[in-house]
Design a protein around this motif. Structure first.
Motif, PDB file in Angstrom:
ATOM      1  N   VAL A 174       0.852  -1.206   0.000  1.00  0.00           N
ATOM      2  CA  VAL A 174       0.000   0.000   0.000  1.00  0.00           C
ATOM      3  C   VAL A 174       0.891   1.262   0.000  1.00  0.00           C
ATOM      4  N   HIS A 175       1.876   1.266   0.868  1.00  0.00           N
ATOM      5  CA  HIS A 175       2.750   2.445   0.950  1.00  0.00           C
ATOM      6  C   HIS A 175       3.786   2.475  -0.177  1.00  0.00           C
ATOM      7  N   ASP A 176       4.331   1.289  -0.496  1.00  0.00           N
ATOM      8  CA  ASP A 176       5.373   1.234  -1.521  1.00  0.00           C
ATOM      9  C   ASP A 176       4.824   1.652  -2.890  1.00  0.00           C
ATOM     10  N   ASP A 177       3.519   1.447  -3.095  1.00  0.00           N
ATOM     11  CA  ASP A 177       2.896   1.786  -4.397  1.00  0.00           C
ATOM     12  C   ASP A 177       2.603   3.282  -4.537  1.00  0.00           C
ATOM     13  N   ILE A 178       2.702   4.043  -3.461  1.00  0.00           N
ATOM     14  CA  ILE A 178       2.448   5.482  -3.609  1.00  0.00           C
ATOM     15  C   ILE A 178       3.535   6.044  -4.541  1.00  0.00           C
TER      16      ILE A 178
END
Ligand code: 13P
Ligand code: SF4
Length: 318
Positions: A174-178
């Motif tokens: 979720v965070h890495d895809d930002i």
């Protein structure tokens, strides 16, 4: 919100010695019935200080397990058995063993609290995004194997250059895809808006940050800050906290697509009501959720690094 479900939950709160904990990433309706909403570190602390016999953790499995490790005498319930953080399972035990044999006493294994009990049991100390700098900074070993989050690892390594770091290979999708480009687009759309970033984000996004911090640190920035708009690079659930405690004069905007944690979203108000009915009233027809039980030997080994984390965070404050 279904008011009859909410009424049922309120009845349990009045009748039973139960406390309901929610994470900032939970849905608005879950946050609205919780006795306490906080980051993962705060949830663990609140459970220790609570006189309740039963603690319902509305987050994901590792959060409930951490609460149980610290409160073995309490009943700890998770409304949705399937709410589990994928990153918690991204620890390579063979790599930990290999590094221990290569570096011996020079190496400390620092395990992010977003991890399984088995991963914690392999570790010397636990960390959360709220205390990682404090805790690792106090570890005597010169080499740190930080598991499982490579992004948090790189962030901490940048702040403690005197130690050598070896990162795990995990990350939070979720965070890495930002995407840094979407953050740049928001910076153009909202000139001067502070960029607030969770350390689970990629290096490219962290490089754009005004503040990198845990969820509570980021919410605190909005509460204390003077800006009208904040660019928030973490899960959208923090919006509810800001709306409730800060008010409409400050706005948080999220990079597209809006970051949501599917596992936190699995927890519904109905599941919360049902886990209480099942475990406190013995109503077998209701959804069971999950009552955390940990094998004694595993609990002993997994609790050690969590307690070490607490003793180091408190030592720093004393
Ligand atoms: P916090 O420790 O900031 O609450 O974060 C937990 C988490 O799961 C982040 O994705
Ligand atoms: Fe796990 Fe990411 Fe969800 Fe946090 S946001 S609980 S790290 S999947």
């Amino acid at each position: 919100m279904d008011s009859s479900i909410k009424d049922d939950i309120d009845q349990f709160k009045k009748r039973d010695n139960v406390t309901i904990l929610a994470h900032y990433y939970n849905s608005e309706e879950i946050q609205s019935v919780a006795d306490f909403v906080g980051d993962s570190l705060a949830l663990a602390k609140v459970a220790v200080d609570s006189p309740a016999d039963t603690v319902v953790v509305c987050g994901v499995r590792f959060m409930a397990e951490t609460v149980k490790l610290l409160n073995p005498e309490k009943t700890v319930l998770l409304p949705c058995a399937a709410a589990d953080c994928p990153m918690a399972h991204m620890v390579d035990a063979d790599k930990v063993a290999m590094l221990r044999s290569r570096y011996g006493d020079d190496l400390a294994v620092a395990c992010y609290v977003n991890s399984t009990l088995e991963a914690k049991a392999l570790s010397d100390v636990c960390i959360t995004s709220a205390n990682a700098l404090d805790v690792i900074g106090q570890m005597p070993q010169p080499i740190i194997h930080l598991i499982p989050d490579r992004n948090l690892g790189a962030h901490i390594a940048g702040a403690i250059p005197q130690k050598q770091f070896i990162f795990g290979d995990g990350c939070c999708a979720v965070h890495d895809d930002i995407d840094a480009c979407t953050v740049m687009a928001l910076k153009d759309a909202y000139p001067g808006a502070p960029v607030l970033v969770h350390p689970e984000c990629s290096a490219a996004v962290r490089a754009l940050a005004d503040v990198v911090g845990s969820t509570s640190a980021l919410v605190g920035e909005v509460e204390r800050g003077r800006a009208g708009t904040y660019i928030m690079c973490t899960v959208e659930g923090v919006r509810h906290r800001v709306a409730e405690f800060v008010g409409p004069e400050k706005k948080v905007v999220f990079p597209a697509p809006t970051p949501r944690c599917v596992d936190m979203d699995k927890v519904t108000l109905e599941m919360l009501r049902d886990v209480l009915m099942h475990h406190l009233d013995g109503r077998q027809e209701r959804g069971k959720g999950f009552c955390v039980e940990i094998d004694e030997e595993l609990a002993r080994r997994a609790a050690r690094p969590v307690e070490r984390m607490f003793s180091l965070s408190f030592a720093k404050r004393a």
